[in-house]
Design an enzyme around this catalytic site. Structure first.
Site, PDB file in Angstrom:
ATOM      1  N   ASN A  10      -7.311  58.708  77.561  1.00  0.00           N
ATOM      2  CA  ASN A  10      -7.247  60.039  78.177  1.00  0.00           C
ATOM      3  C   ASN A  10      -8.668  60.598  78.237  1.00  0.00           C
ATOM      4  O   ASN A  10      -9.179  61.111  77.250  1.00  0.00           O
ATOM      5  CB  ASN A  10      -6.337  60.950  77.331  1.00  0.00           C
ATOM      6  CG  ASN A  10      -6.324  62.375  77.860  1.00  0.00           C
ATOM      7  OD1 ASN A  10      -6.716  62.630  78.993  1.00  0.00           O
ATOM      8  ND2 ASN A  10      -5.880  63.311  77.039  1.00  0.00           N
ATOM      9  N   TRP A  11      -9.268  60.463  79.410  1.00  0.00           N
ATOM     10  CA  TRP A  11     -10.679  60.863  79.554  1.00  0.00           C
ATOM     11  C   TRP A  11     -10.864  62.376  79.580  1.00  0.00           C
ATOM     12  O   TRP A  11     -11.990  62.857  79.550  1.00  0.00           O
ATOM     13  CB  TRP A  11     -11.262  60.262  80.838  1.00  0.00           C
ATOM     14  CG  TRP A  11     -11.502  58.781  80.778  1.00  0.00           C
ATOM     15  CD1 TRP A  11     -11.282  57.942  79.712  1.00  0.00           C
ATOM     16  CD2 TRP A  11     -12.018  57.952  81.836  1.00  0.00           C
ATOM     17  NE1 TRP A  11     -11.628  56.661  80.043  1.00  0.00           N
ATOM     18  CE2 TRP A  11     -12.084  56.627  81.336  1.00  0.00           C
ATOM     19  CE3 TRP A  11     -12.422  58.196  83.150  1.00  0.00           C
ATOM     20  CZ2 TRP A  11     -12.544  55.563  82.118  1.00  0.00           C
ATOM     21  CZ3 TRP A  11     -12.880  57.141  83.918  1.00  0.00           C
ATOM     22  CH2 TRP A  11     -12.947  55.841  83.405  1.00  0.00           C
ATOM     23  N   LYS A  12      -9.795  63.127  79.706  1.00  0.00           N
ATOM     24  CA  LYS A  12      -9.880  64.596  79.829  1.00  0.00           C
ATOM     25  C   LYS A  12     -10.854  64.963  80.956  1.00  0.00           C
ATOM     26  O   LYS A  12     -10.822  64.285  81.980  1.00  0.00           O
ATOM     27  CB  LYS A  12     -10.265  65.216  78.483  1.00  0.00           C
ATOM     28  CG  LYS A  12      -9.368  64.708  77.341  1.00  0.00           C
ATOM     29  CD  LYS A  12      -9.515  65.484  76.064  1.00  0.00           C
ATOM     30  CE  LYS A  12      -8.636  64.854  74.994  1.00  0.00           C
ATOM     31  NZ  LYS A  12      -8.524  65.646  73.806  1.00  0.00           N
ATOM     32  N   HIS A 103       0.491  67.877  77.346  1.00  0.00           N
ATOM     33  CA  HIS A 103      -0.653  67.733  76.436  1.00  0.00           C
ATOM     34  C   HIS A 103      -0.950  69.082  75.777  1.00  0.00           C
ATOM     35  O   HIS A 103      -0.894  70.129  76.431  1.00  0.00           O
ATOM     36  CB  HIS A 103      -1.884  67.223  77.185  1.00  0.00           C
ATOM     37  CG  HIS A 103      -2.960  66.805  76.236  1.00  0.00           C
ATOM     38  ND1 HIS A 103      -3.792  67.707  75.639  1.00  0.00           N
ATOM     39  CD2 HIS A 103      -3.279  65.595  75.728  1.00  0.00           C
ATOM     40  CE1 HIS A 103      -4.610  67.067  74.813  1.00  0.00           C
ATOM     41  NE2 HIS A 103      -4.313  65.773  74.846  1.00  0.00           N
ATOM     42  N   GLU A 172       1.567  63.820  69.041  1.00  0.00           N
ATOM     43  CA  GLU A 172       0.175  64.269  68.925  1.00  0.00           C
ATOM     44  C   GLU A 172       0.135  65.600  68.203  1.00  0.00           C
ATOM     45  O   GLU A 172       0.221  66.665  68.848  1.00  0.00           O
ATOM     46  CB  GLU A 172      -0.427  64.492  70.326  1.00  0.00           C
ATOM     47  CG  GLU A 172      -0.860  63.254  71.032  1.00  0.00           C
ATOM     48  CD  GLU A 172      -2.106  63.523  71.877  1.00  0.00           C
ATOM     49  OE1 GLU A 172      -3.012  62.695  71.845  1.00  0.00           O
ATOM     50  OE2 GLU A 172      -2.170  64.563  72.546  1.00  0.00           O
ATOM     51  N   SER A 218      -7.416  62.037  67.189  1.00  0.00           N
ATOM     52  CA  SER A 218      -8.591  61.488  66.492  1.00  0.00           C
ATOM     53  C   SER A 218      -8.481  59.987  66.208  1.00  0.00           C
ATOM     54  O   SER A 218      -8.910  59.521  65.146  1.00  0.00           O
ATOM     55  CB  SER A 218      -8.859  62.263  65.194  1.00  0.00           C
ATOM     56  OG  SER A 218      -9.183  63.606  65.469  1.00  0.00           O
TER      57      SER A 218
END
Ligand code: PGA
Length: 260
Positions: A10-12, A103, A172, A218
């Site tokens: 997930n590159w955001k 998310h 998450e 993380s």
């Protein structure tokens, strides 16, 4: 259920340029090409919308074609015209197979409600893609079980058992995501407890077995092995570490060494 460990990048809203995005993909491609035998892992790259088309092209024209699929980070709710949004048909026409919904950065920093997440989840399914549904409590306090149950009930409201079966669920915890101040990764034991809560409720509500669960928060090369050793954790969602090409390939090396 999937038979390979899934690694979601997930590159955001990173990297800043297409050149940098290409470098991450090339570096990953070179590593995977160097492997003598096929590994039990599968990648999903979720770039920002602006790079989606280029990433789709690169995945199709490199060795990554065999190991990686295209994912999006968001989707417009169905049947609305909204400035700035990207629709389900646009995504699926580009070859997008997966879409992240729910998310926590969208839920908590952009005010996306459970109702909106639910609509987006339905939009992903209606357009024939696989939702990567993020579920997680904000704080690890005595109420977290109740919090999770409420979020699950609202997020999956109105779905059929067959639709829920098509989802990949990512546990998450918000407090473990690297962008949360003071974040620390969860432990596999505590993540498993939460996954059990989610699984039990979905099993009760939808009479389902064999759902796919991932962990996110993380994840890096030092802890990924501990999470993936657990058979109930079918993969990981990697944020910050997925745009650091050396660290991302280190993660893949650890995953390649785990036999499932
Ligand atoms: P992180 O992000 O790996 O940087 O904690 C995970 C996510 O938010 O998807």
């Amino acid at each position: 259920m999937i038979d390979k460990k899934l690694i979601i990048a997930n590159w955001k809203n990173h990297p800043d340029t297409l050149d940098q995005a290409e470098e991450i993909l090339e570096f990953t491609n070179d590593y995977l090409e160097s492997l003598s035998e096929k590994k039990e892992l599968s990648l999903i790259f979720c770039p920002p919308f602006i790079f989606l088309e280029d990433v789709a092209r690169i995945l199709k024209t490199s060795h990554l074609e065999h190991e990686a699929s295209l994912g999006a980070q968001d989707i417009a709710t169905e049947n609305v015209t909204l400035t700035g949004e990207i629709s389900g048909p646009m995504l699926s026409n580009l070859g997008t197979r997966y879409v992240i919904v729910g998310h926590s950065e969208r839920r908590w920093k952009l005010g996306e409600s459970d109702e909106v997440v639910n609509k987006k989840l339905k939009a992903v399914l209606q357009n024939g893609m696989v939702p990567l549904v993020c579920i997680g409590e904000r704080v690890q306090d005595g109420n977290f079980k109740k919090f999770l149950e409420n979020q699950i009930n609202k997020t999956f409201e109105g779905l059929t058992a067959d639709e829920v079966r098509r989802c990949i669920i990512v546990y998450e915890p918000v407090w473990a995501i690297s962008t949360t101040p003071g974040a620390k990764p969860d432990t596999p034991a505590s993540a498993l407890q939460s996954i059990k809560i989610i699984k039990d409720l979905l099993t009760l509500n939808f009479k389902l077995l064999n759902l796919t669960f991932l962990y996110g928060g993380s994840v890096n090369s030092s802890n990924v092995g501990d999470f993936l050793k657990e058979k109930e954790i079918n993969g990981v969602l990697v944020g910050g570490a997925s745009v650091d090409k050396e660290e991302f390939v280190k993660i893949l090396k650890v995953v390649s060494a785990i036999s499932i």
